[in-house]
Scaffold this active site. Structure first.
Site, PDB file in Angstrom:
ATOM      1  N   GLY A 232       0.785  -0.942   0.048  1.00 29.21           N
ATOM      2  CA  GLY A 232       0.008   0.087   0.087  1.00 29.21           C
ATOM      3  C   GLY A 232       0.871   1.262   0.038  1.00 29.21           C
ATOM      4  O   GLY A 232      -0.010   2.394  -0.297  1.00 29.21           O
ATOM      5  N   GLU A 273       4.202  -6.416   2.870  1.00 28.50           N
ATOM      6  CA  GLU A 273       4.080  -7.133   1.636  1.00 28.50           C
ATOM      7  C   GLU A 273       3.941  -6.263   0.769  1.00 28.50           C
ATOM      8  O   GLU A 273       3.160  -5.849  -0.049  1.00 28.50           O
ATOM      9  CB  GLU A 273       2.718  -7.671   1.904  1.00 28.50           C
ATOM     10  CG  GLU A 273       2.445  -8.864   2.453  1.00 28.50           C
ATOM     11  CD  GLU A 273       1.092  -9.222   2.706  1.00 28.50           C
ATOM     12  OE1 GLU A 273      -0.021  -8.954   2.034  1.00 28.50           O
ATOM     13  OE2 GLU A 273       0.802 -10.616   3.360  1.00 28.50           O
ATOM     14  N   GLY A 275       4.527  -4.088  -2.708  1.00 30.42           N
ATOM     15  CA  GLY A 275       4.594  -4.489  -4.329  1.00 30.42           C
ATOM     16  C   GLY A 275       5.279  -3.502  -5.274  1.00 30.42           C
ATOM     17  O   GLY A 275       6.486  -3.281  -5.398  1.00 30.42           O
ATOM     18  N   ARG A 276       4.297  -2.360  -5.208  1.00 27.19           N
ATOM     19  CA  ARG A 276       4.629  -1.160  -6.122  1.00 27.19           C
ATOM     20  C   ARG A 276       5.823  -0.464  -5.535  1.00 27.19           C
ATOM     21  O   ARG A 276       6.527  -0.134  -6.467  1.00 27.19           O
ATOM     22  CB  ARG A 276       3.193  -0.362  -5.918  1.00 27.19           C
ATOM     23  CG  ARG A 276       3.294   0.755  -6.898  1.00 27.19           C
ATOM     24  CD  ARG A 276       2.299   1.515  -6.545  1.00 27.19           C
ATOM     25  NE  ARG A 276       1.067   1.226  -5.981  1.00 27.19           N
ATOM     26  CZ  ARG A 276       0.036   1.068  -7.132  1.00 27.19           C
ATOM     27  NH1 ARG A 276       0.180   1.356  -8.349  1.00 27.19           N
ATOM     28  NH2 ARG A 276      -1.023   0.524  -6.835  1.00 27.19           N
ATOM     29  N   TYR A 315      -7.409   2.900 -15.222  1.00 25.73           N
ATOM     30  CA  TYR A 315      -7.990   3.930 -14.217  1.00 25.73           C
ATOM     31  C   TYR A 315      -7.291   5.310 -14.475  1.00 25.73           C
ATOM     32  O   TYR A 315      -7.125   6.035 -13.480  1.00 25.73           O
ATOM     33  CB  TYR A 315      -7.807   3.505 -12.781  1.00 25.73           C
ATOM     34  CG  TYR A 315      -6.718   2.570 -12.175  1.00 25.73           C
ATOM     35  CD1 TYR A 315      -7.430   1.280 -11.839  1.00 25.73           C
ATOM     36  CD2 TYR A 315      -5.542   2.512 -12.420  1.00 25.73           C
ATOM     37  CE1 TYR A 315      -6.550   0.317 -11.494  1.00 25.73           C
ATOM     38  CE2 TYR A 315      -4.582   1.426 -11.989  1.00 25.73           C
ATOM     39  CZ  TYR A 315      -5.316   0.393 -11.399  1.00 25.73           C
ATOM     40  OH  TYR A 315      -4.525  -0.602 -11.076  1.00 25.73           O
ATOM     41  N   CYS A 342      -7.973  -1.609 -30.736  1.00 31.13           N
ATOM     42  CA  CYS A 342      -9.385  -0.945 -31.479  1.00 31.13           C
ATOM     43  C   CYS A 342     -10.081  -0.469 -30.052  1.00 31.13           C
ATOM     44  O   CYS A 342     -11.223  -1.030 -30.160  1.00 31.13           O
ATOM     45  CB  CYS A 342      -9.802  -2.141 -32.079  1.00 31.13           C
ATOM     46  SG  CYS A 342      -9.016  -2.603 -33.563  1.00 31.13           S
ATOM     47  N   GLU A 343      -9.581   0.073 -29.300  1.00 34.47           N
ATOM     48  CA  GLU A 343     -10.259   0.873 -28.316  1.00 34.47           C
ATOM     49  C   GLU A 343      -9.666   2.304 -27.884  1.00 34.47           C
ATOM     50  O   GLU A 343      -8.524   2.546 -28.020  1.00 34.47           O
ATOM     51  CB  GLU A 343      -9.777  -0.117 -26.649  1.00 34.47           C
ATOM     52  CG  GLU A 343     -10.452  -1.370 -26.748  1.00 34.47           C
ATOM     53  CD  GLU A 343     -11.814  -1.418 -26.319  1.00 34.47           C
ATOM     54  OE1 GLU A 343     -12.411  -0.311 -25.863  1.00 34.47           O
ATOM     55  OE2 GLU A 343     -12.640  -2.394 -26.661  1.00 34.47           O
TER      56      GLU A 343
HETATM   57  C1  LIG Z   1      -1.728  -6.105  -3.958  1.00 38.49           C
HETATM   58  C2  LIG Z   1      -1.203  -6.603  -2.774  1.00 38.49           C
HETATM   59  C3  LIG Z   1      -0.228  -6.171  -1.854  1.00 38.49           C
HETATM   60  C4  LIG Z   1       0.681  -5.148  -2.660  1.00 38.49           C
HETATM   61  O1  LIG Z   1       0.134  -3.948  -2.608  1.00 38.49           O
HETATM   62  P1  LIG Z   1       1.179  -2.795  -3.263  1.00 38.49           P
HETATM   63  O2  LIG Z   1       0.145  -1.632  -3.489  1.00 38.49           O
HETATM   64  O3  LIG Z   1       1.798  -2.994  -4.519  1.00 38.49           O
HETATM   65  O4  LIG Z   1       2.054  -2.473  -2.334  1.00 38.49           O
HETATM   66  C5  LIG Z   1       0.180  -6.674  -0.803  1.00 38.49           C
HETATM   67  N1  LIG Z   1      -0.731  -7.515  -0.129  1.00 38.49           N
HETATM   68  C6  LIG Z   1      -1.914  -8.089  -0.582  1.00 38.49           C
HETATM   69  C7  LIG Z   1      -2.533  -8.977   0.020  1.00 38.49           C
HETATM   70  C8  LIG Z   1      -2.158  -7.397  -1.793  1.00 38.49           C
HETATM   71  O5  LIG Z   1      -3.410  -7.907  -2.526  1.00 38.49           O
END
Ligand SMILES: *Cc1c(COP(=O)(O)O)cnc(C)c1O
Length: 420
Positions: A232, A273, A275-276, A315, A342-343
């Site tokens: 997040g 956790e 990601g981004r 988005y 084609c969008e």
């Molecule tokens: C998507 C997700 C993440 C990673 O989210 P980011 O916004 O990329 O940091 C971590 N945990 C869960 C359960 C997710 O669904």
């Protein structure tokens, strides 16, 4: 306005790559990812058990997962295939967090076979997990949804309307059931925002979860051993947006930890956790200008499409675009940067000021290192593109090949004996 971030490679380098590699393709900056993971671990070094479980969905490419694993990270998986991918990368056991929802039994079985930490989305999943595996694993985490939170967020929306996690009463009941069912190690997880640039997000979330951990202990006798702050943390996409100071975030979580947990004689490991945050800023989609068009407005046409990077179409997400070699020219061309689908939503930018851009120019679409290639699809018969790692020593290494027509046709049976 903050100065624009330029890619960590030059126009000459990119054009030399294009001699060998057809555009579009992705390039990830190894040095950037390394520095990011190293700083994250430093920011949380006050917590003995700290661990980042990289959210695989952001960039499910073995070289990236292995790079992060070499820096101490585990993986956060949400599906059978992500679990299989992790195993293929040699990432198993407690290095896997399995945070899924609407989970199939074969997925629970695979997670437990690999020794992953299972994160349950709902009270009713206890029976599902038991039915899938015959018994409950020794470590289980439960996903919390408080229904409301101080920080609201467009992507996640209002918590009471989101499908994830369980309210407190159910979480307490889950811990009782799990304990009675033989589970010995427990954790709490919550993800209450996505792409948040607020430095107080993790500290505020930590406060919620630490207090919850105390109430769980009081009401069930269960002492949770880890708190998973999930993902997040956002990254700057638009010019002027500031990157989160991860050291301030770590310090904010520590303050909450000392005040709430230590004061009450409780210690836990902190997990994340992300990601981004880990890869997003360090990925670039490189594409060539193959069309220019002037009708009611100006268009720059490129050989990448939303199939390569879906976020703008999906988005309206903003991604920085650098016209390589024209970084210092004035931005006098206001245009839409469009792909060939084609969008009409197949646009990487709308009304974007760019330097005068010519056929053959190369564009680097930035902040594409997470949820970029991984959201790729095959609409209009588009094939997903290759990925490369720009190593710290300046060399470029292929880490995933482009799809071929054979890949596309592999799921089809052209034989007329098959259907009509
Ligand atoms: C998507 C997700 C993440 C990673 O989210 P980011 O916004 O990329 O940091 C971590 N945990 C869960 C359960 C997710 O669904």
């Amino acid at each position: 306005m903050q100065e624009e971030r330029h890619p960590p490679f030059t126009a000459e380098q990119a054009k030399a790559w294009r001699e060998m590699i057809p555009t579009p393709f992705y390039v990830y900056d190894e040095a950037g990812i390394r520095a990011c993971a190293t700083d994250l671990y430093k920011a949380f070094s006050w917590n003995k058990g700290f661990k980042e479980y990289f959210a695989v969905k952001a960039t499910p490419t073995p070289a990236i997962l292995r790079l992060l694993a070499s820096l101490g990270c585990g993986v956060d998986c949400a599906s059978l295939i992500e679990l299989m991918l992790s195993e293929k990368c040699g990432i198993v056991g407690k290095n896997i967090m399995f945070s899924s929802n609407e989970t199939r039994r074969e997925e629970y079985r695979e997670a437990v076979r690999l020794g992953a930490i299972v994160n349950l989305d709902d009270l009713t999943q206890i029976e599902n997990l038991r039915a899938a595996c015959g018994t409950l694993p020794d470590t289980v985490c439960c996903r919390y949804n408080p229904g409301k939170f101080q920080i609201t967020n467009d992507i996640i929306g209002h918590l009471a309307d989101t499908k994830f996690g369980m309210p407190e009463e159910q979480l307490i009941e889950a811990f009782r059931n799990l304990r009675d069912g033989g589970v010995r190690h427990f954790g709490i997880h919550a993800m209450l925002a996505s792409c948040s640039l607020e430095e107080t997000y993790y500290p505020k979330l930590a406060r919620e979860l630490f207090s919850l951990a105390l109430r769980v202990r009081e009401q069930t006798g269960v002492a949770v051993e880890f708190i998973d702050l999930s993902g997040g943390i956002g990254i700057p996409y638009r010019p002027g947006e500031q990157a989160v100071d991860i050291f301030a975030v770590g310090a904010g979580v520590k303050e909450a930890y000392d005040e709430i947990l230590l004061q009450n004689g409780m210690e836990v490991s902190i997990f994340t956790e992300l990601g981004r945050y880990m890869t997003g800023p360090y990925g670039y989609l490189l594409t060539s200008v193959i069309g220019k068009k002037h009708t009611y407005k100006e268009y720059v046409g490129v050989d990448a499409t939303a199939c390569d990077l879906m976020r703008p179409a999906m988005y309206g997400a903003y991604h920085p675009i650098t016209v390589l070699g024209r970084e210092d020219e004035e931005k006098t061309l206001v245009c839409d940067v469009v792909g060939s689908l084609c969008e009409n939503n197949d646009k990487f930018a709308v009304d974007r000021p760019l330097p005068p851009t010519e056929l053959g120019d190369m564009l680097a679409i930035g902040a594409a290192g997470a949820h970029g290639r991984s959201m790729g699809y095959n609409y209009n018969g588009k094939l997903r593109c290759a990925e490369f790692l720009l190593k710290s020593d300046g060399s470029l290494v292929k880490i995933r090949r482009a799809e071929t027509p054979e890949d596309y046709f592999a799921t089809l049976d052209i034989d007329p004996a098959f259907g009509i």
